[in-house]
Design a protein around this motif. Structure first.
Motif, PDB file in Angstrom:
ATOM      1  N   LEU A  21       0.812  -1.215   0.000  1.00 56.71           N
ATOM      2  CA  LEU A  21       0.000   0.000   0.000  1.00 56.71           C
ATOM      3  C   LEU A  21       0.847   1.268   0.000  1.00 56.71           C
ATOM      4  CD1 LEU A  21      -2.658  -1.009   2.685  1.00 56.71           C
ATOM      5  CD2 LEU A  21      -2.895  -1.096   0.184  1.00 56.71           C
ATOM      6  N   ASP A  22       1.942   1.246   0.762  1.00 59.04           N
ATOM      7  CA  ASP A  22       2.763   2.451   0.884  1.00 59.04           C
ATOM      8  C   ASP A  22       4.157   2.058   1.341  1.00 59.04           C
ATOM      9  OD1 ASP A  22       3.416   5.133   0.804  1.00 59.04           O
ATOM     10  OD2 ASP A  22       2.306   5.677   2.610  1.00 59.04           O
ATOM     11  N   ILE A  23       5.140   2.787   0.868  1.00 55.05           N
ATOM     12  CA  ILE A  23       6.534   2.582   1.267  1.00 55.05           C
ATOM     13  C   ILE A  23       7.141   3.959   1.495  1.00 55.05           C
ATOM     14  CG2 ILE A  23       8.810   1.728   0.575  1.00 55.05           C
ATOM     15  CD1 ILE A  23       7.272  -0.251  -1.292  1.00 55.05           C
ATOM     16  N   ARG A  24       7.737   4.148   2.658  1.00 58.56           N
ATOM     17  CA  ARG A  24       8.383   5.419   2.989  1.00 58.56           C
ATOM     18  C   ARG A  24       9.796   5.152   3.484  1.00 58.56           C
ATOM     19  NH1 ARG A  24       4.483   9.794   3.056  1.00 58.56           N
ATOM     20  NH2 ARG A  24       2.751   8.835   1.939  1.00 58.56           N
ATOM     21  N   ILE A  25      10.764   5.801   2.858  1.00 59.08           N
ATOM     22  CA  ILE A  25      12.158   5.691   3.283  1.00 59.08           C
ATOM     23  C   ILE A  25      12.556   7.044   3.857  1.00 59.08           C
ATOM     24  CG2 ILE A  25      14.533   5.256   2.575  1.00 59.08           C
ATOM     25  CD1 ILE A  25      13.371   3.620   0.216  1.00 59.08           C
ATOM     26  N   GLY A  26      12.787   7.076   5.152  1.00 59.40           N
ATOM     27  CA  GLY A  26      13.160   8.313   5.814  1.00 59.40           C
ATOM     28  C   GLY A  26      14.612   8.283   6.251  1.00 59.40           C
ATOM     29  N   GLY A  27      15.028   9.351   6.875  1.00 66.82           N
ATOM     30  CA  GLY A  27      16.408   9.474   7.320  1.00 66.82           C
ATOM     31  C   GLY A  27      16.803   8.460   8.375  1.00 66.82           C
ATOM     32  N   HIS A  28      15.844   8.010   9.183  1.00 63.81           N
ATOM     33  CA  HIS A  28      16.146   7.077  10.263  1.00 63.81           C
ATOM     34  C   HIS A  28      15.326   5.802  10.187  1.00 63.81           C
ATOM     35  CE1 HIS A  28      18.623  10.069  12.232  1.00 63.81           C
ATOM     36  NE2 HIS A  28      17.662  10.942  11.986  1.00 63.81           N
ATOM     37  N   TRP A  29      14.114   5.891   9.671  1.00 63.48           N
ATOM     38  CA  TRP A  29      13.198   4.747   9.639  1.00 63.48           C
ATOM     39  C   TRP A  29      12.669   4.528   8.232  1.00 63.48           C
ATOM     40  CZ3 TRP A  29      13.288   1.858  13.771  1.00 63.48           C
ATOM     41  CH2 TRP A  29      13.589   2.442  15.001  1.00 63.48           C
ATOM     42  N   THR A  30      12.439   3.266   7.910  1.00 61.89           N
ATOM     43  CA  THR A  30      11.776   2.882   6.671  1.00 61.89           C
ATOM     44  C   THR A  30      10.504   2.158   7.068  1.00 61.89           C
ATOM     45  OG1 THR A  30      13.804   2.727   5.399  1.00 61.89           O
ATOM     46  CG2 THR A  30      11.944   1.449   4.589  1.00 61.89           C
ATOM     47  N   GLY A  31       9.382   2.536   6.460  1.00 64.43           N
ATOM     48  CA  GLY A  31       8.097   1.918   6.773  1.00 64.43           C
ATOM     49  C   GLY A  31       7.448   1.343   5.529  1.00 64.43           C
ATOM     50  N   VAL A  32       6.800   0.206   5.710  1.00 72.27           N
ATOM     51  CA  VAL A  32       6.053  -0.438   4.637  1.00 72.27           C
ATOM     52  C   VAL A  32       4.671  -0.777   5.178  1.00 72.27           C
ATOM     53  CG1 VAL A  32       5.899  -2.485   3.155  1.00 72.27           C
ATOM     54  CG2 VAL A  32       8.108  -1.386   3.518  1.00 72.27           C
ATOM     55  N   ALA A  33       3.632  -0.363   4.443  1.00 76.20           N
ATOM     56  CA  ALA A  33       2.252  -0.706   4.785  1.00 76.20           C
ATOM     57  C   ALA A  33       1.744  -1.681   3.735  1.00 76.20           C
ATOM     58  CB  ALA A  33       1.376   0.541   4.830  1.00 76.20           C
ATOM     59  N   LEU A  34       1.056  -2.719   4.206  1.00 78.12           N
ATOM     60  CA  LEU A  34       0.548  -3.775   3.340  1.00 78.12           C
ATOM     61  C   LEU A  34      -0.912  -4.041   3.626  1.00 78.12           C
ATOM     62  CD1 LEU A  34       3.345  -6.441   3.999  1.00 78.12           C
ATOM     63  CD2 LEU A  34       3.267  -4.812   2.116  1.00 78.12           C
ATOM     64  N   ASP A  35      -1.611  -4.535   2.632  1.00 78.84           N
ATOM     65  CA  ASP A  35      -2.934  -5.116   2.842  1.00 78.84           C
ATOM     66  C   ASP A  35      -2.722  -6.621   2.873  1.00 78.84           C
ATOM     67  OD1 ASP A  35      -5.340  -6.619   1.863  1.00 78.84           O
ATOM     68  OD2 ASP A  35      -6.223  -4.647   2.118  1.00 78.84           O
ATOM     69  N   SER A  36      -3.045  -7.225   4.000  1.00 76.09           N
ATOM     70  CA  SER A  36      -2.904  -8.670   4.173  1.00 76.09           C
ATOM     71  C   SER A  36      -4.273  -9.250   4.474  1.00 76.09           C
ATOM     72  CB  SER A  36      -1.920  -8.972   5.303  1.00 76.09           C
ATOM     73  OG  SER A  36      -1.766 -10.364   5.477  1.00 76.09           O
ATOM     74  N   ASN A  37      -4.911  -9.791   3.447  1.00 77.18           N
ATOM     75  CA  ASN A  37      -6.256 -10.365   3.587  1.00 77.18           C
ATOM     76  C   ASN A  37      -7.246  -9.390   4.214  1.00 77.18           C
ATOM     77  OD1 ASN A  37      -5.528 -12.884   2.443  1.00 77.18           O
ATOM     78  ND2 ASN A  37      -4.598 -13.474   4.386  1.00 77.18           N
ATOM     79  N   GLY A  38      -7.227  -8.162   3.741  1.00 71.38           N
ATOM     80  CA  GLY A  38      -8.179  -7.162   4.201  1.00 71.38           C
ATOM     81  C   GLY A  38      -7.767  -6.405   5.445  1.00 71.38           C
ATOM     82  N   THR A  39      -6.624  -6.727   6.010  1.00 66.71           N
ATOM     83  CA  THR A  39      -6.131  -6.050   7.201  1.00 66.71           C
ATOM     84  C   THR A  39      -4.876  -5.271   6.838  1.00 66.71           C
ATOM     85  OG1 THR A  39      -6.949  -7.827   8.621  1.00 66.71           O
ATOM     86  CG2 THR A  39      -5.276  -6.375   9.559  1.00 66.71           C
ATOM     87  N   THR A  40      -4.821  -4.015   7.258  1.00 71.47           N
ATOM     88  CA  THR A  40      -3.634  -3.208   7.008  1.00 71.47           C
ATOM     89  C   THR A  40      -2.589  -3.551   8.050  1.00 71.47           C
ATOM     90  OG1 THR A  40      -4.949  -1.432   6.066  1.00 71.47           O
ATOM     91  CG2 THR A  40      -2.731  -0.870   6.782  1.00 71.47           C
ATOM     92  N   LYS A  41      -1.404  -3.882   7.579  1.00 79.72           N
ATOM     93  CA  LYS A  41      -0.270  -4.217   8.437  1.00 79.72           C
ATOM     94  C   LYS A  41       0.854  -3.242   8.112  1.00 79.72           C
ATOM     95  CE  LYS A  41      -1.684  -8.390   9.914  1.00 79.72           C
ATOM     96  NZ  LYS A  41      -1.359  -9.113  11.101  1.00 79.72           N
ATOM     97  N   ALA A  42       1.667  -2.933   9.094  1.00 76.52           N
ATOM     98  CA  ALA A  42       2.801  -2.034   8.871  1.00 76.52           C
ATOM     99  C   ALA A  42       4.044  -2.622   9.498  1.00 76.52           C
ATOM    100  CB  ALA A  42       2.514  -0.658   9.466  1.00 76.52           C
ATOM    101  N   GLY A  43       5.169  -2.366   8.873  1.00 74.76           N
ATOM    102  CA  GLY A  43       6.441  -2.816   9.404  1.00 74.76           C
ATOM    103  C   GLY A  43       7.456  -1.691   9.320  1.00 74.76           C
ATOM    104  N   LEU A  44       8.345  -1.646  10.292  1.00 73.83           N
ATOM    105  CA  LEU A  44       9.416  -0.651  10.341  1.00 73.83           C
ATOM    106  C   LEU A  44      10.768  -1.332  10.302  1.00 73.83           C
ATOM    107  CD1 LEU A  44       8.294   1.814  13.161  1.00 73.83           C
ATOM    108  CD2 LEU A  44       8.408   2.273  10.720  1.00 73.83           C
TER     109      LEU A  44
END
Length: 140
Positions: A21-44
């Protein structure tokens, strides 16, 4: 099989059905948001390296396909964890983290300084990075 390959094997089933769904690469953190079977999940993940200097000298771009990563299959995003580009590896590990199961009931709010002090007093302890409590831990 190294730990990265074990993690990729562990999340393979979920990765096959997830959508980025979304990918953000920042100066200190990288985040990825996913749709997993209808549920939004995020990882750092920590943003590793902050950039590869070769890019500015005609070398490989720090993130191949920058601007098009949302078109990747999630398993391909996760596989970036094995990339020699530190920024790509950051995206890969954030993707893996988004797909790992977390038992929220087993999670506790604990201060890292307390854990290190409890288990590290009188021992040699290595702390990677800068934390405001480091001078206090050195005294223990």
């Amino acid at each position: 099989m190294n730990i990265t390959e074990q993690l990729l094997a562990h999340i393979a089933g979920k990765a096959a059905t997830a959508k980025a769904l979304d990918i953000r690469i920042g100066g200190h953190w990288t985040g990825v948001a996913l749709d997993s079977n209808g549920t939004t999940k995020a990882g750092l993940s920590s943003t590793l390296g902050g950039g590869d200097s070769d890019h500015h000298h005609g070398g490989q771009k720090p993130v191949r396909d920058a601007g098009r990563l949302l078109d990747y299959k999630v398993q391909d995003l996760a596989a970036l964890a094995k990339s020699s580009s530190l920024l790509e590896a950051s995206v890969g590990f954030a993707t893996i983290n988004a797909l790992l199961d977390v038992d929220v009931d087993a999670c506790v709010d604990v201060n890292a300084e307390e854990i290190i002090a409890k288990h590290g007093t009188g021992k040699k302890v290595a702390i990677i990075g800068h934390f405001p409590f480091t001078p206090h831990i050195r005294e223990l």
